[in-house]
Design an enzyme around this catalytic site. Structure first.
Site, mmCIF file in Angstrom:
data_model
loop_
_atom_site.group_PDB
_atom_site.id
_atom_site.type_symbol
_atom_site.label_atom_id
_atom_site.label_comp_id
_atom_site.label_asym_id
_atom_site.label_seq_id
_atom_site.Cartn_x
_atom_site.Cartn_y
_atom_site.Cartn_z
ATOM 1 N N THR A 11 0.829 -1.198 0.000
ATOM 2 C CA THR A 11 0.000 0.000 0.000
ATOM 3 C C THR A 11 0.867 1.253 0.000
ATOM 4 O O THR A 11 2.051 1.218 0.312
ATOM 5 C CB THR A 11 -0.942 0.011 1.219
ATOM 6 O OG1 THR A 11 -0.168 0.057 2.418
ATOM 7 C CG2 THR A 11 -1.849 -1.210 1.229
ATOM 8 N N ASP A 12 0.221 2.370 -0.366
ATOM 9 C CA ASP A 12 0.940 3.645 -0.424
ATOM 10 C C ASP A 12 0.550 4.521 0.776
ATOM 11 O O ASP A 12 -0.139 4.071 1.688
ATOM 12 C CB ASP A 12 0.664 4.347 -1.755
ATOM 13 C CG ASP A 12 -0.808 4.657 -1.986
ATOM 14 O OD1 ASP A 12 -1.593 4.647 -1.013
ATOM 15 O OD2 ASP A 12 -1.172 4.919 -3.139
ATOM 16 N N MET A 13 0.968 5.777 0.760
ATOM 17 C CA MET A 13 0.685 6.696 1.864
ATOM 18 C C MET A 13 -0.813 6.922 2.070
ATOM 19 O O MET A 13 -1.238 7.322 3.139
ATOM 20 C CB MET A 13 1.378 8.049 1.614
ATOM 21 C CG MET A 13 2.887 7.987 1.708
ATOM 22 S SD MET A 13 3.475 7.905 3.400
ATOM 23 C CE MET A 13 2.972 9.496 4.008
ATOM 24 N N GLY A 55 -2.924 4.542 1.917
ATOM 25 C CA GLY A 55 -3.468 3.308 2.476
ATOM 26 C C GLY A 55 -4.110 2.393 1.461
ATOM 27 O O GLY A 55 -4.796 1.446 1.829
ATOM 28 N N VAL A 56 -3.897 2.680 0.177
ATOM 29 C CA VAL A 56 -4.467 1.837 -0.875
ATOM 30 C C VAL A 56 -3.343 1.114 -1.607
ATOM 31 O O VAL A 56 -2.182 1.520 -1.559
ATOM 32 C CB VAL A 56 -5.340 2.654 -1.869
ATOM 33 C CG1 VAL A 56 -6.483 3.336 -1.146
ATOM 34 C CG2 VAL A 56 -4.513 3.662 -2.633
#
Length: 149
Positions: free
Chosen positions: A14-16, A18-19
Site C-alpha cells: 500500500t501507499d501513503m 493506504g491503498v
C-alpha cells in the site's frame, strides 16, 4: 474458462493513502496468469523447461475502487485472444465478497505475451513450438465482444 486467484493485500503493497500502490497490480496479474496456466494443465515452468519464455509485450490497467491492507482481492483471469504470435489475457480484480457476475470490478487489465526462444530471445510461433498449449488456449478462449481468435 475463467480462473479466480485470491490475493491477500499486504501492508507493504500500500501507499501513503493506504491503498494498493498501482504497480502492484502487475504482480497480482502475474500470479493470476501463473495460476491460470496451472489450471489449464500447462504450468509456466513446463514452458521454461521446453526452452521458451513468454514475455509481456503490452500491458494496460484501469483502476476503479481501491483495495486496502488486509483486503483479499480475487483476480479473475481469462484468455481473450490467442494467435500463433501472441496471447492476450484479461483480468478483473474484485474485493472478496463482491458478486463477480454482477458487481463492477475494482480494477481491470490486459496483458499481451509472445513466446520467445529462451537462449536467443527470438520470437517463435506458439502454434509450432508448443502446439498442445496453443490448442488448449483455443479450447478455453473467451473472446471479448467484437474480437475473434
Amino acid at each position: 474458462m475463467r480462473v479466480c486467484t485470491p490475493i491477500t493485500i499486504r501492508y507493504g503493497e500500500t501507499d501513503m493513502m493506504g491503498v494498493v500502490y498501482h504497480a502492484n497490480y502487475l504482480l497480482y496479474f502475474e500470479d493470476a496468469r501463473t495460476q491460470f496456466l496451472q489450471a489449464i494443465g500447462f504450468p509456466y515452468d513446463h514452458i521454461e523447461q521446453a526452452g521458451y519464455m513468454s514475455p509481456v509485450t503490452h500491458f494496460e490497467c484501469d483502476y476503479g475502487m481501491p483495495l486496502r491492507y488486509g483486503d483479499t482481492a480475487i483476480v479473475r483471469t481469462r484468455v481473450v485472444s490467442s494467435r500463433p504470435t501472441k496471447t492476450v489475457y484479461a483480468y478483473e480484480v474484485f474485493k472478496e465478497g463482491q458478486d463477480l457476475d454482477a458487481d463492477k470490478p475494482c480494477c481491470t487489465g490486459r496483458s499481451t505475451h509472445c513466446l520467445v526462444d529462451a537462449e536467443t530471445f527470438k520470437p517463435v510461433s506458439l502454434k509450432r513450438a508448443v502446439p498442445d498449449l496453443y490448442a488448449r488456449y483455443l479450447e478455453v478462449l473467451e473472446p471479448e465482444e467484437g474480437e475473434g481468435r
